[in-house]
Design an enzyme around this catalytic site. Structure first.
Site, PDB file in Angstrom:
ATOM      1  N   HIS A  39       9.188 -12.715  -0.844  1.00  0.00           N
ATOM      2  CA  HIS A  39       8.666 -14.073  -0.998  1.00  0.00           C
ATOM      3  C   HIS A  39       7.331 -14.232  -0.255  1.00  0.00           C
ATOM      4  O   HIS A  39       7.294 -14.175   0.956  1.00  0.00           O
ATOM      5  CB  HIS A  39       9.716 -15.031  -0.419  1.00  0.00           C
ATOM      6  CG  HIS A  39       9.384 -16.469  -0.565  1.00  0.00           C
ATOM      7  ND1 HIS A  39       9.358 -17.327   0.502  1.00  0.00           N
ATOM      8  CD2 HIS A  39       9.083 -17.195  -1.648  1.00  0.00           C
ATOM      9  CE1 HIS A  39       9.060 -18.536   0.085  1.00  0.00           C
ATOM     10  NE2 HIS A  39       8.891 -18.487  -1.217  1.00  0.00           N
ATOM     11  N   ARG A  40       6.264 -14.402  -1.017  1.00  0.00           N
ATOM     12  CA  ARG A  40       4.898 -14.439  -0.458  1.00  0.00           C
ATOM     13  C   ARG A  40       4.602 -13.120   0.290  1.00  0.00           C
ATOM     14  O   ARG A  40       3.925 -13.114   1.312  1.00  0.00           O
ATOM     15  CB  ARG A  40       4.705 -15.641   0.462  1.00  0.00           C
ATOM     16  CG  ARG A  40       5.170 -16.965  -0.133  1.00  0.00           C
ATOM     17  CD  ARG A  40       4.984 -18.149   0.792  1.00  0.00           C
ATOM     18  NE  ARG A  40       5.775 -19.285   0.347  1.00  0.00           N
ATOM     19  CZ  ARG A  40       5.946 -20.414   1.025  1.00  0.00           C
ATOM     20  NH1 ARG A  40       5.344 -20.570   2.175  1.00  0.00           N
ATOM     21  NH2 ARG A  40       6.704 -21.383   0.539  1.00  0.00           N
ATOM     22  N   GLU A  66       6.407 -11.493  -4.610  1.00  0.00           N
ATOM     23  CA  GLU A  66       6.186 -12.842  -5.136  1.00  0.00           C
ATOM     24  C   GLU A  66       4.894 -13.384  -4.542  1.00  0.00           C
ATOM     25  O   GLU A  66       4.591 -13.146  -3.361  1.00  0.00           O
ATOM     26  CB  GLU A  66       7.360 -13.752  -4.756  1.00  0.00           C
ATOM     27  CG  GLU A  66       7.375 -15.072  -5.502  1.00  0.00           C
ATOM     28  CD  GLU A  66       6.895 -16.281  -4.717  1.00  0.00           C
ATOM     29  OE1 GLU A  66       6.918 -17.387  -5.291  1.00  0.00           O
ATOM     30  OE2 GLU A  66       6.467 -16.140  -3.551  1.00  0.00           O
ATOM     31  N   ASP A  68       1.754 -16.831  -4.996  1.00  0.00           N
ATOM     32  CA  ASP A  68       1.454 -18.160  -5.542  1.00  0.00           C
ATOM     33  C   ASP A  68      -0.024 -18.226  -5.905  1.00  0.00           C
ATOM     34  O   ASP A  68      -0.875 -17.778  -5.127  1.00  0.00           O
ATOM     35  CB  ASP A  68       1.763 -19.229  -4.490  1.00  0.00           C
ATOM     36  CG  ASP A  68       3.193 -19.129  -3.994  1.00  0.00           C
ATOM     37  OD1 ASP A  68       4.098 -19.540  -4.743  1.00  0.00           O
ATOM     38  OD2 ASP A  68       3.411 -18.614  -2.879  1.00  0.00           O
ATOM     39  N   HIS A  81      -0.235 -20.374  -1.043  1.00  0.00           N
ATOM     40  CA  HIS A  81       0.908 -21.199  -1.414  1.00  0.00           C
ATOM     41  C   HIS A  81       0.541 -22.671  -1.572  1.00  0.00           C
ATOM     42  O   HIS A  81       0.731 -23.279  -2.623  1.00  0.00           O
ATOM     43  CB  HIS A  81       2.053 -21.074  -0.395  1.00  0.00           C
ATOM     44  CG  HIS A  81       3.224 -21.926  -0.773  1.00  0.00           C
ATOM     45  ND1 HIS A  81       3.381 -23.229  -0.344  1.00  0.00           N
ATOM     46  CD2 HIS A  81       4.274 -21.682  -1.584  1.00  0.00           C
ATOM     47  CE1 HIS A  81       4.479 -23.736  -0.864  1.00  0.00           C
ATOM     48  NE2 HIS A  81       5.041 -22.813  -1.622  1.00  0.00           N
ATOM     49  N   GLU A 140       3.668 -16.771  -9.331  1.00  0.00           N
ATOM     50  CA  GLU A 140       3.983 -18.190  -9.537  1.00  0.00           C
ATOM     51  C   GLU A 140       2.697 -18.993  -9.739  1.00  0.00           C
ATOM     52  O   GLU A 140       1.781 -18.936  -8.916  1.00  0.00           O
ATOM     53  CB  GLU A 140       4.756 -18.756  -8.337  1.00  0.00           C
ATOM     54  CG  GLU A 140       5.040 -20.246  -8.540  1.00  0.00           C
ATOM     55  CD  GLU A 140       5.896 -20.890  -7.455  1.00  0.00           C
ATOM     56  OE1 GLU A 140       6.432 -20.176  -6.588  1.00  0.00           O
ATOM     57  OE2 GLU A 140       6.002 -22.126  -7.498  1.00  0.00           O
ATOM     58  N   LYS A 142       1.133 -22.347  -9.299  1.00  0.00           N
ATOM     59  CA  LYS A 142       1.399 -23.534  -8.488  1.00  0.00           C
ATOM     60  C   LYS A 142       0.709 -24.742  -9.105  1.00  0.00           C
ATOM     61  O   LYS A 142      -0.511 -24.706  -9.315  1.00  0.00           O
ATOM     62  CB  LYS A 142       0.866 -23.322  -7.060  1.00  0.00           C
ATOM     63  CG  LYS A 142       1.855 -22.634  -6.149  1.00  0.00           C
ATOM     64  CD  LYS A 142       2.958 -23.584  -5.759  1.00  0.00           C
ATOM     65  CE  LYS A 142       3.992 -22.956  -4.881  1.00  0.00           C
ATOM     66  NZ  LYS A 142       5.360 -23.318  -5.194  1.00  0.00           N
ATOM     67  N   ASP A 262      12.014 -13.897   2.422  1.00  0.00           N
ATOM     68  CA  ASP A 262      10.888 -13.541   3.304  1.00  0.00           C
ATOM     69  C   ASP A 262      11.140 -12.206   3.996  1.00  0.00           C
ATOM     70  O   ASP A 262      10.399 -11.835   4.886  1.00  0.00           O
ATOM     71  CB  ASP A 262      10.712 -14.605   4.402  1.00  0.00           C
ATOM     72  CG  ASP A 262      10.452 -15.984   3.841  1.00  0.00           C
ATOM     73  OD1 ASP A 262      10.263 -16.112   2.632  1.00  0.00           O
ATOM     74  OD2 ASP A 262      10.443 -16.935   4.639  1.00  0.00           O
TER      75      ASP A 262
HETATM   76  O1  G3P Z   1       9.996 -17.931  -5.836  1.00  0.00           O
HETATM   77  C1  G3P Z   1      10.625 -19.060  -5.391  1.00  0.00           C
HETATM   78  C2  G3P Z   1       9.821 -19.839  -4.427  1.00  0.00           C
HETATM   79  O2  G3P Z   1       8.594 -19.218  -4.224  1.00  0.00           O
HETATM   80  C3  G3P Z   1       9.605 -21.250  -4.801  1.00  0.00           C
HETATM   81  O3  G3P Z   1       9.254 -21.986  -3.696  1.00  0.00           O
HETATM   82  O4  G3P Z   1       7.644 -23.262  -2.373  1.00  0.00           O
HETATM   83  O5  G3P Z   1       8.094 -20.927  -1.786  1.00  0.00           O
HETATM   84  O6  G3P Z   1       6.790 -21.430  -3.799  1.00  0.00           O
HETATM   85  P1  G3P Z   1       7.881 -21.878  -2.895  1.00  0.00           P
HETATM   86 CA    CA Z   2       6.342 -19.291  -4.631  1.00  0.00          CA
END
Ligand code: G3P
Ligand code: CA
Length: 277
Positions: A39-40, A66, A68, A81, A140, A142, A262
């Site tokens: 995640h990120r 992942e 954003d 993000h 993702e 955003k 994470d």
């Molecule tokens: O991949 C799921 C997650 O990234 C969605 O929430 O806010 O971390 O982008 P956020």
């Molecule tokens: Ca995300």
């Protein structure tokens, strides 16, 4: 004599740390049949959405990174993000008000730790060029409604890659993912489900799974029945959580297809990294 005792204590302390502390730090959890998505990037270890976090995730053997994506003032696809630069950089204001050159001059690492000071933001193009061959990418979009034309830009960038089987595009914005699907049907898309809308009717599920390969949930707002309903329709489920320390246990219980984390060391006696072994 006193100095000798202090020296011995330091040696014993270092040995204990290496024996127990280090072992705990490297404990891994088996996640058979589940993808592990960083995640990120491995954002517990390095500044989120930076090259360092993505490299760390590859080192920890994540299946997917992942990230954003937003658009800069001059229309470049940049990885961050928030829609503002305040939290993760030394600047302030909205991404959309800065050119790529201005964004590149920011420090996206120093807030996380001194050793990352001076780390620049990445563009989506740079991420693809550096990591496409090494690991899957979960990209993702955003707030795509704030960036008219972002879908076309992403698709145009991806068209340079022959094999898109290791790339997934996701968003909370269903219309945006429909657009990606119609522009480039060979790429898999995922719908992120907002916690406030996590009870999906059969009709809604039919609609989403008609084009989305994944329906992704915050694990706290998911049930096994929902996972089964999605699987019955031929789509898959990834789960994420920023806080729920039972993320792995719940994911296994629900039978989901992957975990977005994470790579946290959770605040329990059982530190875990979500790495498939
Ligand atoms: O991949 C799921 C997650 O990234 C969605 O929430 O806010 O971390 O982008 P956020
Ligand atoms: Ca995300």
């Amino acid at each position: 004599m006193r100095r000798h005792n202090l020296f011995c204590m330091a040696i014993v302390g270092a040995c204990l740390f290496l024996l127990f502390g280090f072992n705990d730090q490297t404990k891994r959890v088996h996640t058979p049949n589940m993808l592990s998505v960083a995640h990120r990037g491995a954002s517990s270890f390095a500044p989120e959405n930076t090259r360092s976090a993505f490299h760390k995730a590859v080192e920890l053997r994540a299946d997917y990174l992942e990230c954003d994506v937003h658009l800069s003032k001059d229309g470049e696809l940049v990885i961050m993000h928030d829609d503002k630069i305040d939290r993760t950089t030394n600047g302030n204001g909205y991404i959309k008000d800065y050119t790529l050159a201005e964004l590149k001059a920011l420090d996206a690492g120093g807030r996380f730790g001194d050793e990352f000071r001076g780390e620049p933001i990445m563009t989506l193009n740079e991420l693809l060029e550096e990591f496409y061959d090494q690991v899957g990418l979960l990209i993702e979009l955003k707030n795509p409604q704030s960036y008219p034309g972002i879908e076309e830009k992403v698709v145009s960038l991806l068209m340079d890659y022959d094999d898109m089987s290791s790339i997934i595009i996701q968003s909370f914005d269903v219309n945006s993912m429909r657009k990606i699907n119609s522009l480039l049907p060979e790429i898999e898309v995922a719908i992120l489900i907002h916690p406030s809308e996590s009870i999906l009717t059969a009709k809604k599920l039919d609609e989403l799974t008609s084009f989305a390969s994944y329906i992704n949930f915050n694990v706290s707002f998911l049930s096994k029945r929902m996972v089964d309903n999605i699987h019955e329709r031929g789509s898959k489920v990834l789960v994420w959580s920023k806080k729920d320390k039972r993320l792995v246990a719940k994911a296994q219980k629900f039978g989901v297809d992957g975990i977005i984390s994470d790579f946290s060391i959770w605040p329990t006696d059982e530190p875990i990294y979500l790495v498939q072994e």
